[in-house]
Design an enzyme around this catalytic site. Structure first.
Site, PDB file in Angstrom:
ATOM      1  N   ARG A  16      22.694  26.181  26.732  1.00 41.82           N
ATOM      2  CA  ARG A  16      22.057  25.110  25.959  1.00 41.82           C
ATOM      3  C   ARG A  16      23.089  24.269  25.213  1.00 41.82           C
ATOM      4  O   ARG A  16      22.699  23.333  24.507  1.00 41.82           O
ATOM      5  CB  ARG A  16      21.092  25.730  24.940  1.00 41.82           C
ATOM      6  CG  ARG A  16      19.613  25.629  25.349  1.00 41.82           C
ATOM      7  CD  ARG A  16      18.861  26.522  24.411  1.00 41.82           C
ATOM      8  NE  ARG A  16      17.506  26.152  24.154  1.00 41.82           N
ATOM      9  CZ  ARG A  16      16.450  26.834  24.606  1.00 41.82           C
ATOM     10  NH1 ARG A  16      16.616  27.856  25.404  1.00 41.82           N
ATOM     11  NH2 ARG A  16      15.230  26.494  24.249  1.00 41.82           N
ATOM     12  N   ARG A  20      12.740  21.151  17.741  1.00 43.37           N
ATOM     13  CA  ARG A  20      13.320  21.704  18.979  1.00 43.37           C
ATOM     14  C   ARG A  20      13.672  20.585  19.960  1.00 43.37           C
ATOM     15  O   ARG A  20      14.679  20.660  20.657  1.00 43.37           O
ATOM     16  CB  ARG A  20      12.352  22.708  19.609  1.00 43.37           C
ATOM     17  CG  ARG A  20      12.334  24.037  18.838  1.00 43.37           C
ATOM     18  CD  ARG A  20      11.102  24.862  19.121  1.00 43.37           C
ATOM     19  NE  ARG A  20      10.974  25.261  20.500  1.00 43.37           N
ATOM     20  CZ  ARG A  20       9.806  25.615  21.066  1.00 43.37           C
ATOM     21  NH1 ARG A  20       8.688  25.596  20.363  1.00 43.37           N
ATOM     22  NH2 ARG A  20       9.778  25.989  22.309  1.00 43.37           N
ATOM     23  N   ARG A  48       3.352  31.471  20.024  1.00 37.94           N
ATOM     24  CA  ARG A  48       4.693  31.599  19.452  1.00 37.94           C
ATOM     25  C   ARG A  48       4.776  30.910  18.096  1.00 37.94           C
ATOM     26  O   ARG A  48       4.204  29.842  17.899  1.00 37.94           O
ATOM     27  CB  ARG A  48       5.723  30.965  20.399  1.00 37.94           C
ATOM     28  CG  ARG A  48       6.189  31.891  21.475  1.00 37.94           C
ATOM     29  CD  ARG A  48       6.980  31.182  22.534  1.00 37.94           C
ATOM     30  NE  ARG A  48       8.074  30.347  22.021  1.00 37.94           N
ATOM     31  CZ  ARG A  48       8.980  29.758  22.800  1.00 37.94           C
ATOM     32  NH1 ARG A  48       8.920  29.902  24.108  1.00 37.94           N
ATOM     33  NH2 ARG A  48       9.935  29.009  22.288  1.00 37.94           N
ATOM     34  N   ARG A  84      -0.148  26.449  24.327  1.00 34.08           N
ATOM     35  CA  ARG A  84       0.473  27.541  25.090  1.00 34.08           C
ATOM     36  C   ARG A  84       0.171  28.897  24.444  1.00 34.08           C
ATOM     37  O   ARG A  84       0.214  29.055  23.237  1.00 34.08           O
ATOM     38  CB  ARG A  84       1.995  27.314  25.126  1.00 34.08           C
ATOM     39  CG  ARG A  84       2.753  28.446  25.768  1.00 34.08           C
ATOM     40  CD  ARG A  84       4.106  28.014  26.235  1.00 34.08           C
ATOM     41  NE  ARG A  84       5.055  27.702  25.175  1.00 34.08           N
ATOM     42  CZ  ARG A  84       6.295  27.261  25.422  1.00 34.08           C
ATOM     43  NH1 ARG A  84       6.709  27.085  26.650  1.00 34.08           N
ATOM     44  NH2 ARG A  84       7.109  26.998  24.418  1.00 34.08           N
TER      45      ARG A  84
HETATM   46  P1  AMP Z   1      12.894  29.192  24.455  1.00 31.83           P
HETATM   47  O1  AMP Z   1      12.003  30.364  24.691  1.00 31.83           O
HETATM   48  O2  AMP Z   1      13.812  28.919  25.603  1.00 31.83           O
HETATM   49  O3  AMP Z   1      12.135  27.972  24.000  1.00 31.83           O
HETATM   50  O4  AMP Z   1      13.844  29.611  23.240  1.00 31.83           O
HETATM   51  C1  AMP Z   1      13.311  29.949  21.983  1.00 31.83           C
HETATM   52  C2  AMP Z   1      14.398  29.914  20.945  1.00 31.83           C
HETATM   53  O5  AMP Z   1      15.416  30.892  21.254  1.00 31.83           O
HETATM   54  C3  AMP Z   1      15.157  28.596  20.814  1.00 31.83           C
HETATM   55  O6  AMP Z   1      14.465  27.648  20.023  1.00 31.83           O
HETATM   56  C4  AMP Z   1      16.454  29.067  20.155  1.00 31.83           C
HETATM   57  O7  AMP Z   1      16.236  29.376  18.785  1.00 31.83           O
HETATM   58  C5  AMP Z   1      16.705  30.404  20.867  1.00 31.83           C
HETATM   59  N1  AMP Z   1      17.500  30.217  22.092  1.00 31.83           N
HETATM   60  C6  AMP Z   1      17.084  30.406  23.379  1.00 31.83           C
HETATM   61  N2  AMP Z   1      18.077  30.180  24.236  1.00 31.83           N
HETATM   62  C7  AMP Z   1      19.151  29.829  23.507  1.00 31.83           C
HETATM   63  C8  AMP Z   1      20.486  29.465  23.834  1.00 31.83           C
HETATM   64  N3  AMP Z   1      20.898  29.380  25.099  1.00 31.83           N
HETATM   65  N4  AMP Z   1      21.331  29.182  22.810  1.00 31.83           N
HETATM   66  C9  AMP Z   1      20.936  29.268  21.537  1.00 31.83           C
HETATM   67  N5  AMP Z   1      19.685  29.592  21.154  1.00 31.83           N
HETATM   68  C10 AMP Z   1      18.791  29.871  22.127  1.00 31.83           C
END
Ligand code: AMP
Length: 242
Positions: free
Chosen positions: A88, A171, A160, A127
């Site tokens: 990311r 986000r 969530r 969701r």
């Molecule tokens: P997601 O389920 O992909 O939407 O991720 C949920 C949360 O996990 C994000 O908003 C970040 O806080 C953290 N997160 C997930 N992947 C990463 C990553 N590659 N780098 C940093 N934080 C992450």
């Protein structure tokens, strides 16, 4: 085979990954799922991770890279992996290239999903997730058979903590400033493949997964991998995409 799912929150990375996992028979590693598991634990690390997650901010690179490196050392990723939500940041992308190079591997394809913002917001607030098998539902477009209950494992679905309009706005901003530059990183490496998921054209997760498979079939360099690991499925897919 290493496939990366890039794309803002709510564009369908998780849903497309889950379909591809089944069709390609490869591992699905979601960095968000890894972090959610830690953040639910009553430990110092769990609380630290939760402080980033609940605000929709990124977990620091060093910790993220360490955790993904550990996960990628597990046996189930040997045949291939879909990385959903990692990398990311550019530092994470560089670290991933290095990790893979050490193993004689590389990133094969980067799927860059996008969706109109109004659809993202609508999809995220509706969701619902299964805490156990991680199946993803939607109270409008993809309802479970029994309200609030996972079709697959019968667990109670939840929303969530970061799936609220306010958090999603943050986000999306975080995505724009820290993750979007990766498009250029992978474009330069000739690995980027863009797909728009939108109700307007009817291209939703299932259609996007079919487009990815078609892309893999059409890329000569992938055929060998597909043939060796997916022999019996290949003809079926060819029919599917023709
Ligand atoms: P997601 O389920 O992909 O939407 O991720 C949920 C949360 O996990 C994000 O908003 C970040 O806080 C953290 N997160 C997930 N992947 C990463 C990553 N590659 N780098 C940093 N934080 C992450």
């Amino acid at each position: 085979m290493v496939i990366i799912m890039l794309g803002a929150p709510g564009t369908g990375k998780g849903t497309v990954s889950a379909i591809l996992k089944e069709k390609l028979n490869i591992a699905h590693v979601s960095s968000g799922d890894i972090f959610r598991k830690y953040s639910s634990e009553d430990s110092e690390l769990g609380r630290e991770i939760n402080s980033y997650l609940k605000e929709g901010n990124l977990v620091p690179d060093e910790l993220t890279i360490k955790m993904i490196k550990e996960r990628l050392a597990e046996k189930d990723v040997e045949n291939g992996v879909i990385l959903d939500g990692f990398p990311r940041t550019e530092a994470q992308a560089i670290a991933l290239d290095k990790m893979l190079e050490e193993e004689g591997k590389k990133v094969d394809l980067v799927i860059d999903l996008s969706s109109p913002k109004e659809e993202i917001l609508d999809r995220i607030v509706t969701r619902r997730i299964c805490p156990k098998c991680k199946a993803v539902y939607n109270t409008k477009l993809n309802k479970p058979k029994k309200e609030g209950i996972c079709d697959i494992c019968g667990s109670e679905l939840y929303q969530r903590e970061d799936d609220t309009v306010e958090r999603v706005e943050n986000r999306i901003e975080v995505y724009q400033s820290q993750t979007k530059p990766l498009e250029e990183y992978y474009e330069k490496a000739d690995k980027l493949f863009k797909i728009e998921i939108t109700e307007k054209t009817g291209t939703m997760a299932k259609e996007a997964a079919d487009i990815v498979i078609e892309k893999l079939i059409n890329r000569k360099e992938n055929i060998k991998w597909l043939q060796s690991s997916q022999k019996e499925k290949l003809n079926k897919w060819k029919k599917l995409v023709n």
